[in-house]
Design an enzyme around this catalytic site. Sequence first.
Site, PDB file in Angstrom:
ATOM      1  N   SER A  68       0.833  -1.209   0.000  1.00 35.15           N
ATOM      2  CA  SER A  68       0.000   0.000   0.000  1.00 35.15           C
ATOM      3  C   SER A  68       0.870   1.262   0.000  1.00 35.15           C
ATOM      4  CB  SER A  68      -0.917   0.016   1.213  1.00 35.15           C
ATOM      5  OG  SER A  68      -1.619  -1.193   1.321  1.00 35.15           O
TER       6      SER A  68
HETATM    7  N1  SAH Z   1      -0.852  -3.797   3.748  1.00 36.86           N
HETATM    8  C1  SAH Z   1      -0.321  -4.676   2.720  1.00 36.86           C
HETATM    9  C2  SAH Z   1      -1.306  -4.726   1.581  1.00 36.86           C
HETATM   10  C3  SAH Z   1      -1.086  -5.831   0.649  1.00 36.86           C
HETATM   11  S1  SAH Z   1      -2.276  -5.928  -0.663  1.00 36.86           S
HETATM   12  C4  SAH Z   1       1.003  -4.086   2.266  1.00 36.86           C
HETATM   13  O1  SAH Z   1       1.174  -2.886   2.367  1.00 36.86           O
HETATM   14  O2  SAH Z   1       1.859  -4.831   1.771  1.00 36.86           O
HETATM   15  C5  SAH Z   1      -3.609  -6.788   0.122  1.00 36.86           C
HETATM   16  C6  SAH Z   1      -3.331  -8.186   0.574  1.00 36.86           C
HETATM   17  O3  SAH Z   1      -4.572  -8.745   0.995  1.00 36.86           O
HETATM   18  C7  SAH Z   1      -2.774  -9.128  -0.486  1.00 36.86           C
HETATM   19  O4  SAH Z   1      -1.589  -9.703  -0.042  1.00 36.86           O
HETATM   20  C8  SAH Z   1      -3.865 -10.184  -0.654  1.00 36.86           C
HETATM   21  O5  SAH Z   1      -3.379 -11.492  -0.912  1.00 36.86           O
HETATM   22  C9  SAH Z   1      -4.563 -10.119   0.687  1.00 36.86           C
HETATM   23  N2  SAH Z   1      -5.938 -10.619   0.701  1.00 36.86           N
HETATM   24  C10 SAH Z   1      -6.936 -10.415  -0.199  1.00 36.86           C
HETATM   25  N3  SAH Z   1      -8.056 -11.052   0.185  1.00 36.86           N
HETATM   26  C11 SAH Z   1      -7.767 -11.672   1.354  1.00 36.86           C
HETATM   27  C12 SAH Z   1      -8.496 -12.515   2.232  1.00 36.86           C
HETATM   28  N4  SAH Z   1      -9.765 -12.868   1.999  1.00 36.86           N
HETATM   29  N5  SAH Z   1      -7.876 -12.980   3.339  1.00 36.86           N
HETATM   30  C13 SAH Z   1      -6.570 -12.662   3.610  1.00 36.86           C
HETATM   31  N6  SAH Z   1      -5.826 -11.880   2.823  1.00 36.86           N
HETATM   32  C14 SAH Z   1      -6.404 -11.394   1.700  1.00 36.86           C
END
Ligand code: SAH
Length: 219
Positions: A68
Amino acid sequence: MFDLVGIGMTSRRTRERMIDRLKQQGIKNPLVLEAMRATPRHIFVEEALSSRAYEDTALPIGYGQTISQPYIVAKMTELLIESGVPDKVLEIGTGSGYQTAILSHIAPRIFSVERILPLQQQAKERIQALKMRNISFKYSDGGWGWPEYGPYNGILVAAAPAEIPHALLEQMADGAVMLIPVGGDRLQSLQRVVRKGNEFEVELIENVSFVPFLSGRGQ
Ligand code: SAH
């Protein structure tokens, strides 16, 4: 293995410029600014992208996911702790682990759920290198929350569902705060939900663009 200190484009001075930018964008909470100052964002992206780690953009982390944007991480954290630091925080969507590390600086216990195993493993390695010990990880569909350790005083969701999953509402303690993007594929509204007994107050914060919240475990 990790360049924790940083040189050139990943140095402390570059990070300080990111902090100045966050202040200009309206981030005020000293706990948030200090956590962002202390956390080397460049170790949460691939080495080839590390010179861009302190730009205010989301960057690819593989598997179709992104780390993010610093502003969004700061904003969500600030809104989460506005009425006090929650002692137990549930994070859904560990991704790179960057938001997890920021939360771990501020709150006593963090529980982080991710549905893509290799991303979770990389995040764990980074968190270990930073010697942060107040985080527990779970490989699961975050739509179920993490009931064993609930209820939580804070929940932060980093992927966008069309509707807020029920299990997450159920795992909020009375007075708990949840930050969650809700909406379609490209554009969603960031919502802050506060639980008051069996009522849930919803406040719309701003438009955001997160990756979709997917169900089931990934690879
Ligand atoms: N805060 C993180 C955001 C990563 S993007 C950062 O800054 O790196 C969002 C993440 O949510 C992804 O890794 C994706 O695999 C995860 N995600 C999406 N749906 C999900 C779910 N149902 N349960 C767990 N993780 C999920």
